[in-house]
Each structure stands twice: as structure tokens, then as C-alpha cells.
Design a protein around this motif. Sequence first.
Motif, PDB file in Angstrom:
ATOM      1  N   SER A  87      -6.850   9.752  -5.667  1.00  0.00           N
ATOM      2  CA  SER A  87      -6.624   8.937  -6.932  1.00  0.00           C
ATOM      3  C   SER A  87      -6.470   9.670  -8.271  1.00  0.00           C
ATOM      4  O   SER A  87      -5.990   9.414  -9.189  1.00  0.00           O
ATOM      5  CB  SER A  87      -7.455   7.785  -6.890  1.00  0.00           C
ATOM      6  OG  SER A  87      -8.597   8.242  -7.383  1.00  0.00           O
ATOM      7  N   HIS A  88      -7.125  11.039  -8.225  1.00  0.00           N
ATOM      8  CA  HIS A  88      -6.952  11.817  -9.346  1.00  0.00           C
ATOM      9  C   HIS A  88      -5.885  12.852  -9.231  1.00  0.00           C
ATOM     10  O   HIS A  88      -5.283  13.033 -10.365  1.00  0.00           O
ATOM     11  CB  HIS A  88      -8.383  12.434  -9.659  1.00  0.00           C
ATOM     12  CG  HIS A  88      -9.437  11.804 -10.176  1.00  0.00           C
ATOM     13  ND1 HIS A  88      -9.539  11.310 -11.506  1.00  0.00           N
ATOM     14  CD2 HIS A  88     -10.624  11.301  -9.715  1.00  0.00           C
ATOM     15  CE1 HIS A  88     -10.524  10.608 -11.796  1.00  0.00           C
ATOM     16  NE2 HIS A  88     -11.205  10.508 -10.719  1.00  0.00           N
ATOM     17  N   LEU A  89      -5.764  13.449  -8.237  1.00  0.00           N
ATOM     18  CA  LEU A  89      -4.948  14.402  -7.819  1.00  0.00           C
ATOM     19  C   LEU A  89      -3.522  14.333  -7.449  1.00  0.00           C
ATOM     20  O   LEU A  89      -2.758  15.167  -7.852  1.00  0.00           O
ATOM     21  CB  LEU A  89      -5.784  15.733  -6.814  1.00  0.00           C
ATOM     22  CG  LEU A  89      -6.821  16.131  -7.512  1.00  0.00           C
ATOM     23  CD1 LEU A  89      -7.604  17.160  -6.427  1.00  0.00           C
ATOM     24  CD2 LEU A  89      -6.811  16.784  -8.813  1.00  0.00           C
ATOM     25  N   VAL A  90      -3.295  13.365  -6.649  1.00  0.00           N
ATOM     26  CA  VAL A  90      -1.815  13.274  -6.011  1.00  0.00           C
ATOM     27  C   VAL A  90      -0.973  12.734  -6.833  1.00  0.00           C
ATOM     28  O   VAL A  90      -0.700  11.413  -6.880  1.00  0.00           O
ATOM     29  CB  VAL A  90      -2.051  12.515  -4.524  1.00  0.00           C
ATOM     30  CG1 VAL A  90      -0.497  12.376  -3.881  1.00  0.00           C
ATOM     31  CG2 VAL A  90      -2.926  13.042  -3.776  1.00  0.00           C
ATOM     32  N   ILE A  91      -0.567  13.291  -8.260  1.00  0.00           N
ATOM     33  CA  ILE A  91       0.263  12.634  -9.125  1.00  0.00           C
ATOM     34  C   ILE A  91       0.594  13.740  -9.908  1.00  0.00           C
ATOM     35  O   ILE A  91       0.056  14.771 -10.074  1.00  0.00           O
ATOM     36  CB  ILE A  91      -0.541  11.422 -10.003  1.00  0.00           C
ATOM     37  CG1 ILE A  91       0.583  10.705 -10.601  1.00  0.00           C
ATOM     38  CG2 ILE A  91      -1.355  12.144 -10.866  1.00  0.00           C
ATOM     39  CD1 ILE A  91      -0.101   9.254 -11.236  1.00  0.00           C
ATOM     40  N   GLY A  92       1.762  13.548 -10.516  1.00  0.00           N
ATOM     41  CA  GLY A  92       2.772  14.598 -11.315  1.00  0.00           C
ATOM     42  C   GLY A  92       3.705  15.151 -10.880  1.00  0.00           C
ATOM     43  O   GLY A  92       4.484  14.484 -10.041  1.00  0.00           O
ATOM     44  N   SER A  93       3.955  16.219 -10.976  1.00  0.00           N
ATOM     45  CA  SER A  93       5.352  16.915 -10.466  1.00  0.00           C
ATOM     46  C   SER A  93       5.082  17.525  -8.968  1.00  0.00           C
ATOM     47  O   SER A  93       3.818  17.486  -8.712  1.00  0.00           O
ATOM     48  CB  SER A  93       5.469  18.710 -11.188  1.00  0.00           C
ATOM     49  OG  SER A  93       4.225  19.460 -10.763  1.00  0.00           O
ATOM     50  N   PRO A  94       6.193  17.450  -8.438  1.00  0.00           N
ATOM     51  CA  PRO A  94       6.075  17.820  -6.948  1.00  0.00           C
ATOM     52  C   PRO A  94       5.127  18.893  -6.690  1.00  0.00           C
ATOM     53  O   PRO A  94       4.308  18.763  -5.730  1.00  0.00           O
ATOM     54  CB  PRO A  94       7.377  18.228  -6.712  1.00  0.00           C
ATOM     55  CG  PRO A  94       8.223  17.561  -7.574  1.00  0.00           C
ATOM     56  CD  PRO A  94       7.625  17.583  -8.898  1.00  0.00           C
ATOM     57  N   LEU A  95       4.897  19.991  -7.239  1.00  0.00           N
ATOM     58  CA  LEU A  95       4.111  21.167  -7.153  1.00  0.00           C
ATOM     59  C   LEU A  95       2.575  20.605  -7.548  1.00  0.00           C
ATOM     60  O   LEU A  95       1.822  20.738  -6.527  1.00  0.00           O
ATOM     61  CB  LEU A  95       4.369  22.265  -8.417  1.00  0.00           C
ATOM     62  CG  LEU A  95       3.597  23.445  -7.671  1.00  0.00           C
ATOM     63  CD1 LEU A  95       4.759  23.947  -6.716  1.00  0.00           C
ATOM     64  CD2 LEU A  95       3.861  24.644  -8.917  1.00  0.00           C
ATOM     65  N   GLN A  96       2.318  19.644  -8.372  1.00  0.00           N
ATOM     66  CA  GLN A  96       1.012  19.267  -8.616  1.00  0.00           C
ATOM     67  C   GLN A  96       0.764  18.338  -7.544  1.00  0.00           C
ATOM     68  O   GLN A  96      -0.456  18.205  -6.951  1.00  0.00           O
ATOM     69  CB  GLN A  96       0.891  18.437  -9.746  1.00  0.00           C
ATOM     70  CG  GLN A  96       0.917  19.310 -11.094  1.00  0.00           C
ATOM     71  CD  GLN A  96       0.735  18.701 -12.403  1.00  0.00           C
ATOM     72  OE1 GLN A  96       1.739  17.604 -12.687  1.00  0.00           O
ATOM     73  NE2 GLN A  96       0.166  18.868 -13.319  1.00  0.00           N
TER      74      GLN A  96
END
Lengths: 350, 324
Positions: A87-96
Motif C-alpha cells: 500500500s506504500h510502494l505499488v503506486i506511481g510510474s510504471p517503473l515505480q
Amino acid sequence: MSRPTADWLIRLRQNTGLASAIALFLAFYLFYNIFHPKGFSTPVLVQNADEAIALAMVAMAQTIPVLMGGLDLSVGAVMTMVNCLASHLVIGSPLQIAFGIVTCIAAGAAFGFANGCIVVYGRIQPIITTLATGAIAIGIALFLRPKPGGKVDEDLSWALTNSLSDFAETYGLFDGGKAAWFQPIAWIPAALVLLVLVILLIWVPFRRTVIGRTIYAVGSAEGAAFMSGLPVDRAKIAAFTLSGVFAALGGLFLAIQTSSGNADLPQASAYTLNSIAAVVLGGTSLLGGSGSAVGSVFGALILRVISFNFRIFDIPPLMQSLVEGLILLAAVSLGGLRVLQVKNRLELFR
Amino acid sequence: MSAALEKPARFALGPDDKPIVIASAFIILLLVIGTAYTLVTAGTMTLLSPNYLLQQLQIGAFLGIVAAGMMLVILIGHIDLSVAWTLAASAMMATTVGGPWAIPTGLAVGLAVGLVNGLGVAYLRVPSMIFTLAVNAVMRGLMVAHTGGFAPQTAATDLMRFLAAGRVGGIPMAIFVWVGVSIVIAVVLKRTVFGRTIYAIGNREAAAYLAGMRTRGVIVAAFAACGMLAGLAGVLLAGYSTKAYQGMGDAYVLPAIAAVVIGGANILGGSGRYAGTVVGVVLIVLLNSVLSIMQMPEAGRQIIYGAVIITMLLAYRSGRVHQG
């Protein structure tokens, strides 16, 4: 004098547990779809798949230590921990997002690896080790998410919790899911495809490696496995590591499905206990040495489809635990009836 | 250490005593750390006051009684995961019945669940892990159906309240109950055929059977005793909080197992002293209390709790010769 038994019959006899789990699941699920007002439709299938996948993954995670004759009481906790991490990390640009997914799986693997090292080098029983490390995982989860919340990439969440056509549309694959050849499979839930991929790409190859076979051997007779020169220690560590990976996949999917992280202790213990029940329903022996992760997946599906049936028949959900418990009791007691056939009681002590 | 191996110590400790000594030392360390903390922050020595210690023992009594039953089952090489809802069911049925029959009803419910567990494990030979798990689910379903999913409105009887929360001569009654249970269990384990058979089954069931012991009867009796003690804990806990409530036993299963193991019992059965379980219970209760005095957030508590269990067990293992 006796006729040679057909090959498929022998295979069936060897996999009675798996076969009866599949049969039980199909019976329950058919029943459910017949009586569901919108039975046999894609939305129902998609919804069911989404609700079942996390438990199926956690049940697979539980299977591997059980095959080895151990038990992993931390699977639910590791799932919760990864859920919070995702819930912290799987968000943002495709690379992120990709980085986040890899980190989540790596976290689960690292946790499982630590479990394995404590079991192998600390010489502490798996059940106690994972009882303690489970508390640590819940602690980390609470540290990451003191309150439920967070966010997961919406496209990913939508794509993986719907049918394949929605998946293709979201990412513009196969002419946005309109390609002619794609239509026959477009109704399949993406989550189900994910589960099958995990089984085919991780479990099946793993089972065929030396390490995978060693896990079965350790479960049957650890002394004999060691004497035969099998890599017992490495197999134990690998088993817990893979268990961590599966638990992480479960947590990752839970995060994608709920689009949030929640360090929920009762939920974690419910998943752990249900995973044990699923493993047993799937025909894996708690003594180790026989069974498979595929069986556990069906065990998990059985547990889930029972609760689906509760919904459509409007039975108070309060009764659910009773029925689940009775089915579990009946299943394990039926297995216990073989005791009546044993002529030499010494055979019972294993 | 190698020096210790070369020169035998004057007071050689048996393998079962080492965990008890280490755990006791850790309890003292906890008290020192906690006292140092309160001295620095508040200038008081709350932890060393008799009232505080008695209160901890009173809270520990509930866990201690559950752990005593759990130990019997662990010693025969099994485990009882059904204590959570056995405890809750006993408490709920006791408050439902009320009057003079409240306590006998609670104990009878625990005994009945324990008997079912024992029969399933001893005669059907279903692994106890899964059988008790299923029984737990059934008990939970029955109790939820009985209460409708809410906390029952019925209250604990005066006797239950007295046994759990009353004080005699300044000492909480719950401690007396725990001591009584402890004496019975310790004597049974040490001095009776039943107790010795429990250890024998835990070491090697086939050998115990061949030696002519009534293994099945002993397994059933051990589970029955575990169920009844869970029932007793439920009755007391209902008395302590004046009524029964949903999920009241959930917080007792894993800590009870942890207490037994911290006390040095082998989770696979066959070895461990009862004194160790008592020390394990005190350690867990005190650890929780000290952490809450330090206002440690839940996240830190869980991590420390897990780390302590692992560290203790690693400490028991170190210096021991490789076991087969």
C-alpha cells in the motif's frame, strides 16, 4: 492372474485427496451457480475469483512447510506485512510500480528465508519459530500502517480484479481487448489467470527440482533423506523462502484488490488458520511427505465457496463458522476411518 | 562454552533446568529495566511494590491455568488450538446458567470439548492440529448461534467474581486457584502413573504402547484435562470482567503455547518441567506489563514479543550438544 490396472486409475488412487477436493469444490460451485440469480456469468465468476485468490496463495504458502512435516504459523502475518508494504510502494510510474511489486515479493522471500535459517541453524521447531516471527511480521505491518489506508495504482487494481478483456482494455493490449482471437478467453477473470500462472511458473517447476523432491523426502523420513545425501538444510530454507514468496503474492493481491493496506491482526490469524484447513481439505498430509500446492488451492476454493453459498441462501453469516467446522471435522474424520482397517496397531504410530 | 565442558560444574543443571534458570534471569532483568525506567521518568519503583507484583500474578493466573492444560497436551506431543472458544463457550454457558450451577456447567463444557478432542485424536488418529482447529470453529459457530453474535447480557455469579477478583488477606483469589491447579498438575506429572505415561507417550508412543501403557486413555484424559482447565480459565475470566464476551479466549492460545515452550518444554512432546511453564507465564505477563508501562506502541510490542521468544529458545539451545 489379475488384470493390469489402467494407468489413470492408478494415478487417481495416488491422488485421492486432490481428486476429492476438486470434486467437492465443483459440486459446491455448481450448486452455487445454479441457485445464484446471475449464475454462470462473468461478473459472478470475477467477484468469486477476486475473493478467493489471496486465500489460495496463502494456502499454497502453507503447503510447502507442511509437506516437509512442519507448519508455518506466520503465513497470515507475512501476507499482512506485504499488504501494508504494497500500500506504500505499488503506486506511481510504471517503473515505480514494478519496483514496488519486486520489493514486496523480495520482502516476503527475505522473511521466509529468515524463518528457514532460524529453523535450520537455530534448531528451533518450525511451529514455534513461525509463531514468534509471525508476531514480528505483524509488528512490522503495524509499523508500516498504524491505521488502515494507503493506495495502490488504480489501473493495476482495476485490471487485475476484472476479466481479461478489461485487463487488455486498460493496458491497450490486443486492440484494446477487441481482437477476434481474444474473444473466447476474454471472459476469464485476470486473477484466475494470475493464480494459474503462479502455479505453472513457480510451483510446478519447483516441485521437479532436486530441492522440491527433497522437501517431500524430508516429510516422509528426514533421516533417510539425510542419509541419501539430499540437501536437507538447503531444502528447508528453500521451502520457507518459497512459502514467504507465496504469502507475499497473497498480500500483494490483497492490496491490489482492496487498494489499501491494513495491519489487521484478527484477519492475519484467520488467514493462517484457514490456510491450515485448506491444506488439509486439499489432501495434503499434516505429517508431511504427500500432497501438493494445487490441492491446497482447491481446499481454499472450497472454504470460500462455502461462504458464497451462505450469501445466496440468506443463512445468517453467524452460522458459517459452525458449518465450516463441521465440514472440516467430517473431512478429517472420514480420513480417520482408515484406522478401523488397520490390523496391526503399531502401524498407527508414526 | 568449552571450559564448562572440560570441568563439570559443582551444581550441574539438568537439561530441563537450564531454560527455567535462563527464563528466571530474564524476568529479573525485566524488573530491573522496568524499575530503572520508572525511576528515571517518575522517580518511583512501581514495579517492585507488592501490590503491582500481586496484580501481575492475578492477570497471569488466567494465562497460567490455560497454559497448565496446554502443557499436558504438548507433553504428549499434540497441541490444542481449540482452547480459545472452549474458554469462551465455558464462560458463556456458565453465565447463561447462573446460580450455584454456573461453575460446574462451565467446567463441564470444557471437559466435554476436551473429551471430543481426545477421542478424535486418540481413536480416529486425526492430527490434533487440525482436529482441534475444526472443533474450535464448531464451538465458535455454536456460541455465535447461541448469543446471536453479541456479548451475552447475562452476568457472572458472585462466586465467580469472588474467585477471579476477590482478595483474601490482601492476596487475589485467582492466585490461590492458580497455585491449587499448579500443585495438582505438578504432583500428577511427577508422582503418578498417569503423569509418567504422558512423558512416555511424548517420547515414543509406540514404545509406551508396547510397554503395556494405556496410551489411548491417557491421550483422551490429557485433552479432557486441557479442556476443563480452559473452561476453568473461562469461568474465572468471566468473573474477572463480570460477564462473558465474544472472542474472550483469542488472546490466550498462542501465548499459552509460547509460555509452555519458553518454560523449556519440547513442542514435540516428552520433556519439560511444570515449573518452567509457570516461569514462562510470569515472563510473558511481565513483558507485556513492562512494555505497556514504557508506552511502547503495539508495533514495537509485537516485534519485541517475537524477538524474545526466538532469543530465549536460541539461548536454551546454545552450548547443548548436537541432538539427533
